[in-house]
Each structure stands twice: as structure tokens, then as C-alpha cells.
Design a protein around this motif. Structure first.
Motif, PDB file in Angstrom:
ATOM      1  N   GLY A 110      14.272   1.604   6.861  1.00 19.93           N
ATOM      2  CA  GLY A 110      15.145   2.651   7.370  1.00 19.93           C
ATOM      3  C   GLY A 110      14.501   4.021   7.394  1.00 19.93           C
ATOM      4  O   GLY A 110      14.863   4.865   8.224  1.00 19.93           O
ATOM      5  N   THR A 111      13.527   4.257   6.505  1.00 18.58           N
ATOM      6  CA  THR A 111      12.933   5.590   6.396  1.00 18.58           C
ATOM      7  C   THR A 111      11.421   5.616   6.595  1.00 18.58           C
ATOM      8  O   THR A 111      10.851   6.680   6.849  1.00 18.58           O
ATOM      9  CB  THR A 111      13.242   6.186   5.009  1.00 18.58           C
ATOM     10  OG1 THR A 111      12.590   5.380   3.992  1.00 18.58           O
ATOM     11  CG2 THR A 111      14.740   6.204   4.741  1.00 18.58           C
ATOM     12  N   GLY A 112      10.777   4.465   6.454  1.00 14.48           N
ATOM     13  CA  GLY A 112       9.325   4.448   6.521  1.00 14.48           C
ATOM     14  C   GLY A 112       8.658   4.891   5.235  1.00 14.48           C
ATOM     15  O   GLY A 112       7.426   5.053   5.188  1.00 14.48           O
ATOM     16  N   ARG A 113       9.421   5.062   4.178  1.00 16.08           N
ATOM     17  CA  ARG A 113       8.868   5.495   2.897  1.00 16.08           C
ATOM     18  C   ARG A 113       8.144   4.340   2.223  1.00 16.08           C
ATOM     19  O   ARG A 113       8.607   3.204   2.228  1.00 16.08           O
ATOM     20  CB  ARG A 113      10.002   5.991   1.985  1.00 16.08           C
ATOM     21  CG  ARG A 113       9.552   6.415   0.594  1.00 16.08           C
ATOM     22  CD  ARG A 113      10.754   6.758  -0.272  1.00 16.08           C
ATOM     23  NE  ARG A 113      11.646   5.612  -0.430  1.00 16.08           N
ATOM     24  CZ  ARG A 113      11.478   4.658  -1.347  1.00 16.08           C
ATOM     25  NH1 ARG A 113      10.423   4.698  -2.168  1.00 16.08           N
ATOM     26  NH2 ARG A 113      12.350   3.672  -1.434  1.00 16.08           N
ATOM     27  N   ILE A 114       6.983   4.632   1.637  1.00 16.38           N
ATOM     28  CA  ILE A 114       6.245   3.610   0.897  1.00 16.38           C
ATOM     29  C   ILE A 114       6.987   3.294  -0.397  1.00 16.38           C
ATOM     30  O   ILE A 114       7.265   4.178  -1.202  1.00 16.38           O
ATOM     31  CB  ILE A 114       4.819   4.083   0.570  1.00 16.38           C
ATOM     32  CG1 ILE A 114       4.007   4.268   1.860  1.00 16.38           C
ATOM     33  CG2 ILE A 114       4.117   3.084  -0.347  1.00 16.38           C
ATOM     34  CD1 ILE A 114       2.609   4.820   1.625  1.00 16.38           C
ATOM     35  N   GLN A 115       7.333   2.026  -0.596  1.00 18.30           N
ATOM     36  CA  GLN A 115       8.033   1.637  -1.818  1.00 18.30           C
ATOM     37  C   GLN A 115       7.167   0.778  -2.733  1.00 18.30           C
ATOM     38  O   GLN A 115       7.594   0.423  -3.836  1.00 18.30           O
ATOM     39  CB  GLN A 115       9.326   0.898  -1.485  1.00 18.30           C
ATOM     40  CG  GLN A 115       9.154  -0.437  -0.767  1.00 18.30           C
ATOM     41  CD  GLN A 115      10.501  -1.091  -0.485  1.00 18.30           C
ATOM     42  OE1 GLN A 115      11.478  -0.424  -0.112  1.00 18.30           O
ATOM     43  NE2 GLN A 115      10.586  -2.398  -0.698  1.00 18.30           N
ATOM     44  N   GLY A 116       5.943   0.483  -2.302  1.00 19.13           N
ATOM     45  CA  GLY A 116       5.039  -0.281  -3.157  1.00 19.13           C
ATOM     46  C   GLY A 116       3.771  -0.630  -2.415  1.00 19.13           C
ATOM     47  O   GLY A 116       3.699  -0.547  -1.180  1.00 19.13           O
ATOM     48  N   MET A 117       2.750  -1.055  -3.179  1.00 20.13           N
ATOM     49  CA  MET A 117       1.461  -1.388  -2.584  1.00 20.13           C
ATOM     50  C   MET A 117       0.700  -2.314  -3.527  1.00 20.13           C
ATOM     51  O   MET A 117       0.892  -2.271  -4.736  1.00 20.13           O
ATOM     52  CB  MET A 117       0.661  -0.104  -2.334  1.00 20.13           C
ATOM     53  CG  MET A 117      -0.638  -0.296  -1.589  1.00 20.13           C
ATOM     54  SD  MET A 117      -1.355   1.313  -1.101  1.00 20.13           S
ATOM     55  CE  MET A 117      -1.651   2.045  -2.717  1.00 20.13           C
TER      56      MET A 117
END
Length: 396
Positions: free
Chosen positions: A118-125
């Protein structure tokens, strides 16, 4: 009678070939069978182990590909996106495969990045090829062991050559189940052969072991032979399998569409062109994933699915768009093309079981466990048959 006499004559050689090929491949088949069974459901297991990475709120509106790429670039300016699964199933995060240059390291670092859809925010990697039993990288490690023993290109050659030998051994094993004293055109042949498909539970333990080895092999013979052949295709696709198929079967070149006026297009426009091309050739759905060329020249769209999941059957179309000209340079449509194209298209769906949907995946999972059982019972039979020879050698 000539056919029967021929089989009787070559049977001792076939027995030795089957025995020693099985022993030679036992380690590889045991590893491949176990890791393959797990890998059939690796995405589901991975998501369960790493729910904080894979799970995300379902958005009210999906962001365009260009917006996702731009927002990722703002968060990690050095990241070069190589693949983007931008239309995930509901409740799942967007997956990004990337390459990033790091100061002090010769090779770029490859990461898998998870974005909120929904936002394109990185939530993990996490690293793409991490090792080994940490929950973050466990499934990717198991899958890497499955297709290459985690030995890179050398491991893929080992797996490909092993799959070739296994394909031959499948045929040899089938021949060894045929009755020796009856020609195939007589009813007695089929009556005797039918007994080899059963397991006598009231027999001795070694006879039950032999029955298990033979009967399970027969019931799963088509599936196992298909796994072996597709194993060659997946490990040595360009080196061996495709050249052989192109030699023995007719193949058609990839479809293309260069009629449109040549002009640069954005990634979002390219997505629309790919969707239109697929619809014009009889398939529905919009692409849910894209592979991006490092130089930014082309985009290959795949995973044409409104749900963002792998379709059953022969898989998904793959459409390559030249971003500099807006022309479609290659299009591969499942189920279309010459016979050689169809053979090449079915290898991955067969090997993964997706050719028959969930039921096919379960069958492949169980078949991998069956391969492990066949390895163990084969070694038990070999050891049992060695005992009389060892005893006679000691007496002599």
C-alpha cells in the motif's frame, strides 16, 4: 520368443547396471528427494517461518510499478532492482530482488526486499543466498541444495548428469519387472506382471522390502521418469536439454510484435503492452511480476495472474518489451507453438507439480519421499544379496 530370449540374455547386465547406477546415485537422490519434497511448498513454509517479512495489510489500491520503483529508490539509492513481484496475493508483501554495490566488496550484494504493497515502505530484507539453518534463509538454502547441492554451476552439472543417469535407470528398472518366460503378446505375461505391482505383507521382511522397492517404483514410474527428465531440463537447459529437443522435434521461434511505431515507453506503459499482447493471443490476466535488465533496456513480464499466484497447467506467459522502442521482442505463450516448444514448456510445471494444481504438488511432494524410500530399500536389497557371496568367500 526372440524378444523373451533377448531379455533373458541381457537381464544379468541390466541387473548390474541398475544396481550400481542406484548405488552411485544414492547420495544425490536421497538429498534431491528430501529437499525436493520440502521445496514443493517452500513458499508457504517460508511465509510461515517469516511472517513478519511476507505478511502485509491488503491495500485498497495497488501502486503502479513506476511508483514502487521510485519509492524504493528513495529508501535505498544504491539498489538495482532485478525482479519485482508487484501484484502479490491479498495479505502478502511485495517481493523485490535486488543487487547493490557495497564499498569494500568485489561482487555486488544480492538481497530480497519486502515492501508494504500500500505504501512501498520497506518492511524487511534478507540476503538472497544466505546460509544455512537460520529461519530467514532456511528455505532458500534447502532449495539451493536441491538444484545445485549449493555448489554453484558445478553442482548444477552434477545434478544434471545424475538426472540423465536416473532417467536411463528408470527405464532399466521397468524392464527388470517384466516376466522372463512369457512374450508380451500373451495374456500370461500381463497376469504375471500384475503380481509385481502388489506388496505381500505376509512375506518375510526382505521380500516386503523388495516388493516395496518394485511396486512403488511401478506405481510412480511415469511421475519419477518425468521428474528425472525435467531435472535434466532445469539443471542443463541451455547446455543439453533444449539443444537436444530442437534437434529431434520441431520448434517455433518466440512470438514478437514489432508493428508498433518505435518510441521509448515507461515501465507502466510496457506493462500495458504486455497485457494487451497476451490478451490478443487468447490469455487473460495482467502480469504480476517483472524481470528488469540491468542496463534498463528491457522488461520481461511474467506471472500473468489476477491473484498474483502461479497458475496451474503449463505455467504463465512471458513477454519481453524493449523499453527503448516500445516493441515486444519475445513472447512465450503456454500451450502454443510446435511440439518441441510444448515439451520445453512442460518441464518446470511437471517438476514442481503445478501442471496439475494442488493435487500435482502433493503428488510430487510424496514422490520425493518415495525416492528416499527407494534409495534406502535399494541399499538394503544390495546388502542382503552381498551376504551369501561374502559367506561363500569366507568358506572358500
Amino acid at each position: 520368443m526372440m524378444a523373451v530370449l533377448t531379455l533373458k540374455t541381457v537381464r544379468p547386465a541390466l541387473v548390474r547396471l541398475h544396481r550400481y547406477t542406484g548405488l552411485l546415485l544414492s547420495g544425490v537422490l536421497l538429498i534431491a528427494g528430501l529437499t525436493g519434497s520440502i521445496s514443493v511448498f517452500r513458499t508457504e513454509i517460508d511465509a510461515a517461518l517469516n511472517s513478519d517479512l511476507f505478511h502485509a495489510p491488503a491495500p485498497t489500491r495497488l501502486l503502479p510499478v513506476s511508483t514502487l520503483l521510485a519509492r524504493l529508490k528513495l529508501q535505498r539509492p544504491q539498489t538495482q532492482v532485478t525482479a519485482l513481484l508487484y501484484r502479490p496475493p491479498a495479505g502478502r508483501a511485495i517481493e523485490v530482488y535486488s543487487s547493490e554495490t557495497v564499498t569494500g566488496r568485489k561482487d555486488p550484494v544480492e538481497n530480497e526486499i519486502f515492501l508494504d504493497p500500500g505504501t512501498g515502505r520497506i518492511q524487511g530484507m534478507r540476503p538472497v543466498e544466505g546460509c544455512c539453518f537460520n529461519r530467514r534463509v532456511l528455505m532458500s538454502f534447502i532449495y539451493r541444495v536441491h538444484y545445485s547441492l549449493d555448489l554453484g554451476q558445478a553442482g548444477m552439472w552434477v545434478m544434471g548428469l545424475s538426472a540423465m543417469l536416473w532417467s536411463i535407470d528408470c527405464v532399466v528398472g521397468l524392464l527388470l519387472t517384466f516376466p522372463l518366460h512369457q512374450p508380451a503378446w500373451r495374456q500370461a505375461f500381463w497376469r504375471q506382471w500384475r503380481k509385481t505391482w502388489t506388496i505381500g505383507l505376509r512375506r518375510s521382511s526382505i521380500r516386503i522390502t523388495f516388493d516395496l522397492h518394485r511396486a512403488v517404483s511401478l506405481w510412480l514410474w511415469v511421475v519419477l521418469l518425468g521428474i528425472a527428465i525435467s531435472g535434466v531440463a532445469l539443471a542443463l537447459e541451455d547446455e543439453v536439454f533444449n539443444p537436444v529437443i530442437r534437434t529431434i522435434l520441431p520448434t517455433a521461434p518466440p512470438m514478437a510484435d514489432t508493428r508498433l511505431p518505435a518510441h521509448p515507453v515507461t515501465i507502466d506503459q510496457a506493462e500495458g503492452l504486455a497485457a494487451g499482447f497476451v490478451q490478443a493471443h487468447g490469455s487473460g490476466g495482467r502480469p504480476a511480476a517483472v524481470l528488469l535488465d540491468p542496463d534498463g533496456g528491457t522488461a520481461m513480464f511474467y506471472l500473468f495472474s489476477d491473484q498474483g499466484t502461479e497458475p496451474s497447467g503449463l505455467g504463465s506467459p512471458m513477454v519481453t518489451v524493449d523499453l527503448k522502442t516500445g516493441q515486444i521482442t519475445a513472447g512465450d505463450m503456454p500451450g502454443q507453438g510446435a511440439s518441441g516448444n510444448l515439451v520445453m514448456q512442460m518441464q518446470l510445471p511437471w517438476h514442481s507439480g503445478r501442471i496439475a494444481g494442488l493435487g500435482g504438488r502433493i503428488l510430487i511432494c510424496l514422490s520425493g519421499l518415495a525416492v528416499c524410500m527407494l534409495v534406502v530399500t535399494g541399499i538394503m536389497i544390495w546388502q542382503r544379496k552381498r551376504q551369501p557371496r561374502q559367506a561363500s568367500g569366507q568358506i572358500a
